[in-house]
Design an enzyme around this catalytic site. Structure first.
Site, mmCIF file in Angstrom:
data_model
loop_
_atom_site.group_PDB
_atom_site.id
_atom_site.type_symbol
_atom_site.label_atom_id
_atom_site.label_comp_id
_atom_site.label_asym_id
_atom_site.label_seq_id
_atom_site.Cartn_x
_atom_site.Cartn_y
_atom_site.Cartn_z
ATOM 1 N N TYR A 133 -6.214 14.901 -9.485
ATOM 2 C CA TYR A 133 -5.482 13.872 -10.246
ATOM 3 C C TYR A 133 -4.440 14.542 -11.153
ATOM 4 O O TYR A 133 -3.279 14.121 -11.210
ATOM 5 C CB TYR A 133 -6.484 13.063 -11.063
ATOM 6 C CG TYR A 133 -5.898 11.944 -11.902
ATOM 7 C CD1 TYR A 133 -5.439 10.769 -11.319
ATOM 8 C CD2 TYR A 133 -5.839 12.052 -13.298
ATOM 9 C CE1 TYR A 133 -4.925 9.728 -12.094
ATOM 10 C CE2 TYR A 133 -5.338 11.022 -14.080
ATOM 11 C CZ TYR A 133 -4.882 9.864 -13.470
ATOM 12 O OH TYR A 133 -4.376 8.839 -14.252
ATOM 13 N N THR A 184 -8.248 -0.081 -19.146
ATOM 14 C CA THR A 184 -7.885 -0.795 -17.907
ATOM 15 C C THR A 184 -9.038 -0.616 -16.914
ATOM 16 O O THR A 184 -9.939 0.191 -17.155
ATOM 17 C CB THR A 184 -6.612 -0.201 -17.258
ATOM 18 O OG1 THR A 184 -6.948 1.096 -16.725
ATOM 19 C CG2 THR A 184 -5.465 -0.066 -18.237
ATOM 20 N N ASP A 240 0.871 -1.170 0.000
ATOM 21 C CA ASP A 240 0.000 0.000 0.000
ATOM 22 C C ASP A 240 0.911 1.224 0.000
ATOM 23 O O ASP A 240 1.614 1.468 0.984
ATOM 24 C CB ASP A 240 -0.884 -0.017 1.253
ATOM 25 C CG ASP A 240 -1.826 1.177 1.311
ATOM 26 O OD1 ASP A 240 -1.626 2.148 0.534
ATOM 27 O OD2 ASP A 240 -2.748 1.154 2.143
ATOM 28 N N VAL A 241 0.913 1.968 -1.088
ATOM 29 C CA VAL A 241 1.860 3.087 -1.216
ATOM 30 C C VAL A 241 1.551 4.250 -0.269
ATOM 31 O O VAL A 241 2.338 5.185 -0.169
ATOM 32 C CB VAL A 241 1.985 3.599 -2.673
ATOM 33 C CG1 VAL A 241 2.472 2.495 -3.596
ATOM 34 C CG2 VAL A 241 0.679 4.211 -3.164
ATOM 35 N N ASN A 292 3.828 2.509 -10.517
ATOM 36 C CA ASN A 292 2.667 2.425 -11.408
ATOM 37 C C ASN A 292 1.345 2.562 -10.657
ATOM 38 O O ASN A 292 0.339 2.980 -11.232
ATOM 39 C CB ASN A 292 2.721 1.081 -12.159
ATOM 40 C CG ASN A 292 1.414 0.732 -12.826
ATOM 41 O OD1 ASN A 292 1.035 1.343 -13.829
ATOM 42 N ND2 ASN A 292 0.693 -0.236 -12.265
ATOM 43 N N LYS A 342 -0.394 14.090 -11.000
ATOM 44 C CA LYS A 342 0.329 13.524 -12.141
ATOM 45 C C LYS A 342 1.329 14.526 -12.726
ATOM 46 O O LYS A 342 2.352 14.119 -13.288
ATOM 47 C CB LYS A 342 -0.657 13.049 -13.207
ATOM 48 C CG LYS A 342 -1.503 11.845 -12.767
ATOM 49 C CD LYS A 342 -0.646 10.611 -12.514
ATOM 50 C CE LYS A 342 -1.478 9.349 -12.324
ATOM 51 N NZ LYS A 342 -0.635 8.167 -12.030
HETATM 52 P P1 NAD Z 1 -5.642 -0.125 -12.610
HETATM 53 O O1 NAD Z 1 -6.733 0.363 -11.750
HETATM 54 O O2 NAD Z 1 -5.739 -1.466 -13.237
HETATM 55 O O3 NAD Z 1 -4.249 -0.074 -11.835
HETATM 56 C C1 NAD Z 1 -4.000 0.737 -10.724
HETATM 57 C C2 NAD Z 1 -3.466 -0.140 -9.635
HETATM 58 O O4 NAD Z 1 -3.050 0.671 -8.527
HETATM 59 C C3 NAD Z 1 -4.504 -1.124 -9.097
HETATM 60 O O5 NAD Z 1 -3.977 -2.439 -9.150
HETATM 61 C C4 NAD Z 1 -4.729 -0.686 -7.651
HETATM 62 O O6 NAD Z 1 -4.918 -1.766 -6.763
HETATM 63 C C5 NAD Z 1 -3.413 0.013 -7.352
HETATM 64 N N1 NAD Z 1 -3.514 0.935 -6.214
HETATM 65 C C6 NAD Z 1 -4.478 1.862 -5.960
HETATM 66 N N2 NAD Z 1 -4.241 2.473 -4.785
HETATM 67 C C7 NAD Z 1 -3.097 1.920 -4.291
HETATM 68 C C8 NAD Z 1 -2.348 2.094 -3.097
HETATM 69 N N3 NAD Z 1 -2.722 2.974 -2.145
HETATM 70 N N4 NAD Z 1 -1.215 1.365 -2.927
HETATM 71 C C9 NAD Z 1 -0.840 0.463 -3.859
HETATM 72 N N5 NAD Z 1 -1.526 0.215 -4.979
HETATM 73 C C10 NAD Z 1 -2.637 0.950 -5.204
HETATM 74 O O7 NAD Z 1 -5.484 0.977 -13.756
HETATM 75 P P2 NAD Z 1 -4.240 1.334 -14.722
HETATM 76 O O8 NAD Z 1 -4.830 2.162 -15.773
HETATM 77 O O9 NAD Z 1 -3.472 0.131 -15.082
HETATM 78 O O10 NAD Z 1 -3.360 2.285 -13.792
HETATM 79 C C11 NAD Z 1 -1.951 2.215 -13.720
HETATM 80 C C12 NAD Z 1 -1.377 3.631 -13.727
HETATM 81 O O11 NAD Z 1 -1.627 4.229 -15.000
HETATM 82 C C13 NAD Z 1 -2.016 4.552 -12.701
HETATM 83 O O12 NAD Z 1 -1.003 5.327 -12.075
HETATM 84 C C14 NAD Z 1 -2.923 5.425 -13.543
HETATM 85 O O13 NAD Z 1 -3.185 6.666 -12.933
HETATM 86 C C15 NAD Z 1 -2.110 5.539 -14.801
HETATM 87 N N6 NAD Z 1 -2.850 5.971 -15.989
HETATM 88 C C16 NAD Z 1 -3.875 5.241 -16.504
HETATM 89 C C17 NAD Z 1 -4.542 5.692 -17.639
HETATM 90 C C18 NAD Z 1 -5.690 4.923 -18.255
HETATM 91 O O14 NAD Z 1 -6.317 5.435 -19.185
HETATM 92 N N7 NAD Z 1 -5.992 3.723 -17.819
HETATM 93 C C19 NAD Z 1 -4.151 6.883 -18.236
HETATM 94 C C20 NAD Z 1 -3.115 7.593 -17.698
HETATM 95 C C21 NAD Z 1 -2.463 7.136 -16.581
#
Ligand code: NAD
Length: 253
Positions: free
Chosen positions: A156, A191, A65-66, A92, A160
């Site tokens: 957000y 995702t 948990d970050v 990530n 970011k």
């Molecule tokens: P996702 O929801 O599948 O992955 C996010 C992961 O972060 C999940 O597995 C979740 O359990 C974990 N997480 C959440 N809170 C946490 C915490 N406190 N400690 C540890 N883990 C935690 O979605 P994703 O799209 O694969 O997201 C991965 C990264 O990509 C994220 O940082 C997200 O902001 C970024 N992102 C995603 C998109 C998109 O369109 N999907 C676009 C830009 C950026």
């Protein structure tokens, strides 16, 4: 030779989406991965481990948990415990929340920044201390933190954006130790996060949005994972402090 075979990586948020796809990409490249999963998250991290193993690699799932510094340090230690070294780290993990300005309370702001910005600091700080033989780090930002304005996501976007500055600064500080630091800036990627109807676009929204993306579709998590794999490989040996946008042309149209 991309230099990845035999390396050991930490990946936070590894049970789903981009992190899970990265575990598979790393497995194919010969990287052993410690996948962080958030206890209580509905996605089963064992599935990501099984996929990485099916791709011929080694992976373990470890709770991380970050928002909890002790949890992050224990996660980092797992790299040495399981695989005897640490070379790569990918911050990530991320959370999403949607709120218009009037509803954006201090509490809501702090809660999201705790995960999406301070969580990245904790992850990279803890890993850097353990990366005694050089290495590479990547943080996952977002076009919302790069150049794209996403209404109702100011917290957000701020987090970011913060990640981008954090990584640039670390790139300079850590270069003498042989550690490179870069950011990846995903656009719209299919995702669990973007499929969330309440806080993001949802399945229908993703389809509609695809029409506005020059590539004509949302991205796949594997397409972001490959960019991260590149930045952490020796193919990017002279690239540090940079931001790689992976968005199908969305922000240049
Ligand atoms: P996702 O929801 O599948 O992955 C996010 C992961 O972060 C999940 O597995 C979740 O359990 C974990 N997480 C959440 N809170 C946490 C915490 N406190 N400690 C540890 N883990 C935690 O979605 P994703 O799209 O694969 O997201 C991965 C990264 O990509 C994220 O940082 C997200 O902001 C970024 N992102 C995603 C998109 C998109 O369109 N999907 C676009 C830009 C950026």
């Amino acid at each position: 030779d991309d230099g990845l075979a035999g390396k050991v990586a930490l990946v936070t948020g590894g049970a789903s989406g981009i992190g899970r796809a990265l575990a598979v990409a790393y497995a194919r490249a010969g990287v052993s991965t410690v996948l962080g999963y958030l206890p209580g998250d509905p996605h089963d991290p064992r599935q990501a481990v099984a996929e990485a193993e099916a791709a011929g690699g080694r992976a373990v799932a470890v709770a991380c948990d970050v928002t909890d510094p002790a949890s992050v340090d224990a996660f980092t230690d797992a790299a040495h415990d399981h695989f005897g070294r640490l070379d790569l780290v990918v911050a990530n993990a991320g959370a999403l929340d949607s709120a218009g300005l009037a509803d954006l309370s201090d509490d809501r702001w702090h809660r999201l920044l705790e995960v999406d910005l301070t969580g990245v600091l904790r992850t990279l700080r803890s890993a850097a201390a353990a990366m005694t033989g050089g290495g590479a780090m990547v943080a996952v930002s977002s076009i919302a933190g790069g150049v794209y304005g996403w209404q109702h996501h100011a917290h957000y976007a701020a987090a970011k954006s913060g990640v981008l500055g954090l990584v640039r600064s670390l790139a300079v500080e850590l270069a003498p130790r042989g550690i490179r630091a870069n950011s990846v800036i995903p656009g719209l990627i299919e995702t669990p996060q973007s499929l969330d109807e309440e806080n993001s676009l949802g399945a229908e929204g993703l389809k509609t949005a695809g029409g506005g993306i020059p590539a004509g579709r949302a991205g796949r998590p594997e397409e972001v994972a490959r960019a991260i794999r590149f930045l952490t490989s020796d193919d990017a040996s002279y690239i540090t402090g940079q931001q790689l946008v992976v968005d199908g042309g969305l922000t240049v149209r």
